[in-house]
Design a protein around this motif. Structure first.
Motif, PDB file in Angstrom:
ATOM      1  N   ARG A 148       0.790  -1.223   0.000  1.00 37.63           N
ATOM      2  CA  ARG A 148       0.000   0.000   0.000  1.00 37.63           C
ATOM      3  C   ARG A 148       0.831   1.287   0.000  1.00 37.63           C
ATOM      4  O   ARG A 148       0.284   2.374  -0.151  1.00 37.63           O
ATOM      5  CB  ARG A 148      -0.938  -0.002   1.217  1.00 37.63           C
ATOM      6  CG  ARG A 148      -2.018  -1.082   1.146  1.00 37.63           C
ATOM      7  CD  ARG A 148      -3.024  -0.759   0.057  1.00 37.63           C
ATOM      8  NE  ARG A 148      -4.089  -1.754  -0.053  1.00 37.63           N
ATOM      9  CZ  ARG A 148      -4.118  -2.729  -0.945  1.00 37.63           C
ATOM     10  NH1 ARG A 148      -3.125  -2.839  -1.817  1.00 37.63           N
ATOM     11  NH2 ARG A 148      -5.109  -3.587  -0.993  1.00 37.63           N
ATOM     12  N   SER A 149       2.151   1.183   0.164  1.00 34.89           N
ATOM     13  CA  SER A 149       3.001   2.375   0.079  1.00 34.89           C
ATOM     14  C   SER A 149       4.427   1.941  -0.236  1.00 34.89           C
ATOM     15  O   SER A 149       4.795   0.775  -0.051  1.00 34.89           O
ATOM     16  CB  SER A 149       2.946   3.199   1.377  1.00 34.89           C
ATOM     17  OG  SER A 149       3.194   2.412   2.519  1.00 34.89           O
ATOM     18  N   CYS A 150       5.222   2.879  -0.737  1.00 35.54           N
ATOM     19  CA  CYS A 150       6.605   2.561  -1.088  1.00 35.54           C
ATOM     20  C   CYS A 150       7.481   3.790  -0.887  1.00 35.54           C
ATOM     21  O   CYS A 150       6.998   4.924  -0.913  1.00 35.54           O
ATOM     22  CB  CYS A 150       6.710   2.061  -2.529  1.00 35.54           C
ATOM     23  SG  CYS A 150       6.285   3.286  -3.785  1.00 35.54           S
ATOM     24  N   ARG A 151       8.763   3.539  -0.711  1.00 35.26           N
ATOM     25  CA  ARG A 151       9.705   4.628  -0.438  1.00 35.26           C
ATOM     26  C   ARG A 151      11.056   4.315  -1.069  1.00 35.26           C
ATOM     27  O   ARG A 151      11.564   3.199  -0.957  1.00 35.26           O
ATOM     28  CB  ARG A 151       9.850   4.805   1.075  1.00 35.26           C
ATOM     29  CG  ARG A 151      10.942   5.740   1.523  1.00 35.26           C
ATOM     30  CD  ARG A 151      10.926   5.883   3.035  1.00 35.26           C
ATOM     31  NE  ARG A 151       9.902   6.819   3.487  1.00 35.26           N
ATOM     32  CZ  ARG A 151       9.332   6.799   4.682  1.00 35.26           C
ATOM     33  NH1 ARG A 151       9.646   5.848   5.541  1.00 35.26           N
ATOM     34  NH2 ARG A 151       8.431   7.709   5.014  1.00 35.26           N
ATOM     35  N   ILE A 152      11.643   5.302  -1.749  1.00 33.48           N
ATOM     36  CA  ILE A 152      12.998   5.161  -2.274  1.00 33.48           C
ATOM     37  C   ILE A 152      13.986   5.269  -1.121  1.00 33.48           C
ATOM     38  O   ILE A 152      13.857   6.138  -0.257  1.00 33.48           O
ATOM     39  CB  ILE A 152      13.299   6.253  -3.313  1.00 33.48           C
ATOM     40  CG1 ILE A 152      12.377   6.112  -4.529  1.00 33.48           C
ATOM     41  CG2 ILE A 152      14.760   6.195  -3.754  1.00 33.48           C
ATOM     42  CD1 ILE A 152      12.491   7.266  -5.509  1.00 33.48           C
ATOM     43  N   ILE A 153      14.972   4.384  -1.108  1.00 34.31           N
ATOM     44  CA  ILE A 153      16.018   4.460  -0.089  1.00 34.31           C
ATOM     45  C   ILE A 153      17.203   5.200  -0.697  1.00 34.31           C
ATOM     46  O   ILE A 153      17.794   4.732  -1.672  1.00 34.31           O
ATOM     47  CB  ILE A 153      16.451   3.063   0.380  1.00 34.31           C
ATOM     48  CG1 ILE A 153      15.236   2.242   0.823  1.00 34.31           C
ATOM     49  CG2 ILE A 153      17.462   3.183   1.516  1.00 34.31           C
ATOM     50  CD1 ILE A 153      15.567   0.817   1.220  1.00 34.31           C
ATOM     51  N   PRO A 154      17.565   6.353  -0.167  1.00 30.13           N
ATOM     52  CA  PRO A 154      18.666   7.123  -0.758  1.00 30.13           C
ATOM     53  C   PRO A 154      20.005   6.423  -0.588  1.00 30.13           C
ATOM     54  O   PRO A 154      20.231   5.700   0.388  1.00 30.13           O
ATOM     55  CB  PRO A 154      18.626   8.447   0.011  1.00 30.13           C
ATOM     56  CG  PRO A 154      17.977   8.108   1.314  1.00 30.13           C
ATOM     57  CD  PRO A 154      16.979   7.032   1.007  1.00 30.13           C
ATOM     58  N   TYR A 155      20.888   6.651  -1.552  1.00 30.74           N
ATOM     59  CA  TYR A 155      22.214   6.049  -1.514  1.00 30.74           C
ATOM     60  C   TYR A 155      23.206   6.985  -0.838  1.00 30.74           C
ATOM     61  O   TYR A 155      23.183   8.191  -1.053  1.00 30.74           O
ATOM     62  CB  TYR A 155      22.701   5.745  -2.926  1.00 30.74           C
ATOM     63  CG  TYR A 155      24.164   5.358  -2.980  1.00 30.74           C
ATOM     64  CD1 TYR A 155      24.570   4.084  -2.613  1.00 30.74           C
ATOM     65  CD2 TYR A 155      25.125   6.283  -3.370  1.00 30.74           C
ATOM     66  CE1 TYR A 155      25.900   3.732  -2.639  1.00 30.74           C
ATOM     67  CE2 TYR A 155      26.463   5.933  -3.402  1.00 30.74           C
ATOM     68  CZ  TYR A 155      26.849   4.660  -3.043  1.00 30.74           C
ATOM     69  OH  TYR A 155      28.168   4.322  -3.066  1.00 30.74           O
ATOM     70  N   THR A 156      24.081   6.413  -0.025  1.00 30.23           N
ATOM     71  CA  THR A 156      25.195   7.166   0.555  1.00 30.23           C
ATOM     72  C   THR A 156      26.455   6.318   0.441  1.00 30.23           C
ATOM     73  O   THR A 156      26.395   5.088   0.424  1.00 30.23           O
ATOM     74  CB  THR A 156      24.946   7.503   2.037  1.00 30.23           C
ATOM     75  OG1 THR A 156      24.694   6.290   2.760  1.00 30.23           O
ATOM     76  CG2 THR A 156      23.755   8.438   2.191  1.00 30.23           C
ATOM     77  N   GLY A 157      27.592   6.976   0.380  1.00 26.38           N
ATOM     78  CA  GLY A 157      28.838   6.250   0.159  1.00 26.38           C
ATOM     79  C   GLY A 157      29.401   5.569   1.387  1.00 26.38           C
ATOM     80  O   GLY A 157      30.178   4.622   1.274  1.00 26.38           O
TER      81      GLY A 157
END
Length: 255
Positions: free
Chosen positions: A158-167
């Motif tokens: 029912r929902s989704c979220r992008i997980i940001p990339y970090t180095g």
């Protein structure tokens, strides 16, 4: 960051520019044919832009992935900023589908059930309920022909979220609430918290760098929880009903 975003925007516009439009502009200003510069085709433009960002890419990507970008004749969808996930109502990527490229707190109006998913780019957290609640599932680029492939308990997404990339990735784990008791620091994946730290329960966390996935069981199994940079003074703060922590994994894919 603003300069970086502007540069990316200009680069993408340049990629989308048509060669025939360039020739049309030359005709308007009546430039003799012999004086016209040869406009690079799309593949050449991609190579120029990728070369320009080689320093940035080398600091954030394994060399093998950089070679893969060139080998696959990269297009806009391969750029680090592009993310896409496709939800299918039926198994095996059949039935009605919906494409998503950003965080979405309520997907109910787009599909009634979800039995397969294709992640074209990016890392995602999908949720059983609206507003990023209920069971969570971590997805990387790839194909998931059945909800059991992402360890789902049912076909409800029912929902989704992008997980940001970090180095870089770094977190501190504590055996008591409010950062009390023994403290342990982690900078890489941990397939079994008990084997490494001789603990089965973690009561508070401080995520200093990067995003992580917490699993209730060893070897990245069981219920999952997304940990973003921040303070988690008790297990309720990351959404768990108990302090069981079996394994921890860094979110490291950017495509």
């Amino acid at each position: 960051m603003a300069h970086y975003d502007l540069t990316i925007s200009v680069a993408l516009q340049w990629l989308g520019y048509k060669e025939d439009q360039i020739h049309l502009d030359w005709e308007k200003v009546k430039v003799p044919f012999r004086c016209r510069h040869v406009f690079p085709n799309r593949l050449e433009r991609e190579a120029i832009i990728l070369s320009f960002y080689a320093g940035i890419l080398m600091n954030s990507l394994p060399v093998e992935e950089i070679f893969e970008i060139y080998d696959n004749r990269s297009s806009v969808k391969n750029w680090p900023g592009a993310k896409k996930i496709i939800f299918f109502e039926d198994r095996g990527f059949q039935g009605h589908c919906y494409e998503c490229s950003s965080d979405h707190a309520n997907l109910q109006s787009y599909f009634s059930r979800c039995n397969s998913i294709r992640v074209d780019s990016g890392c995602w957290m999908i949720y059983e309920r609206t507003n990023y609640s209920g069971h969570q599932y971590y997805l990387r680029r790839g194909e998931y022909p059945d909800y059991q492939e992402w360890m789902g308990i049912n076909d409800s997404i029912r929902s989704c979220r992008i997980i940001p990339y970090t180095g870089s990735h770094r977190m501190r784990l504590y055996e008591r609430e409010d950062y009390k008791g023994q403290m342990m620091e982690l900078t890489d994946d941990c397939s079994c918290v008990h084997d490494r730290f001789h603990l089965n329960e973690i009561y508070s966390l401080n995520v200093l760098d990067g995003c992580w996935i917490l699993y209730e069981m060893p070897n990245y199994r069981g219920r999952q929880f997304l940990l973003r940079p921040g303070e988690y003074r008790r297990y309720l703060d990351w959404g768990a009903m108990n302090a069981k922590v079996g394994s921890l994994r860094r979110v490291i894919d950017i495509y």
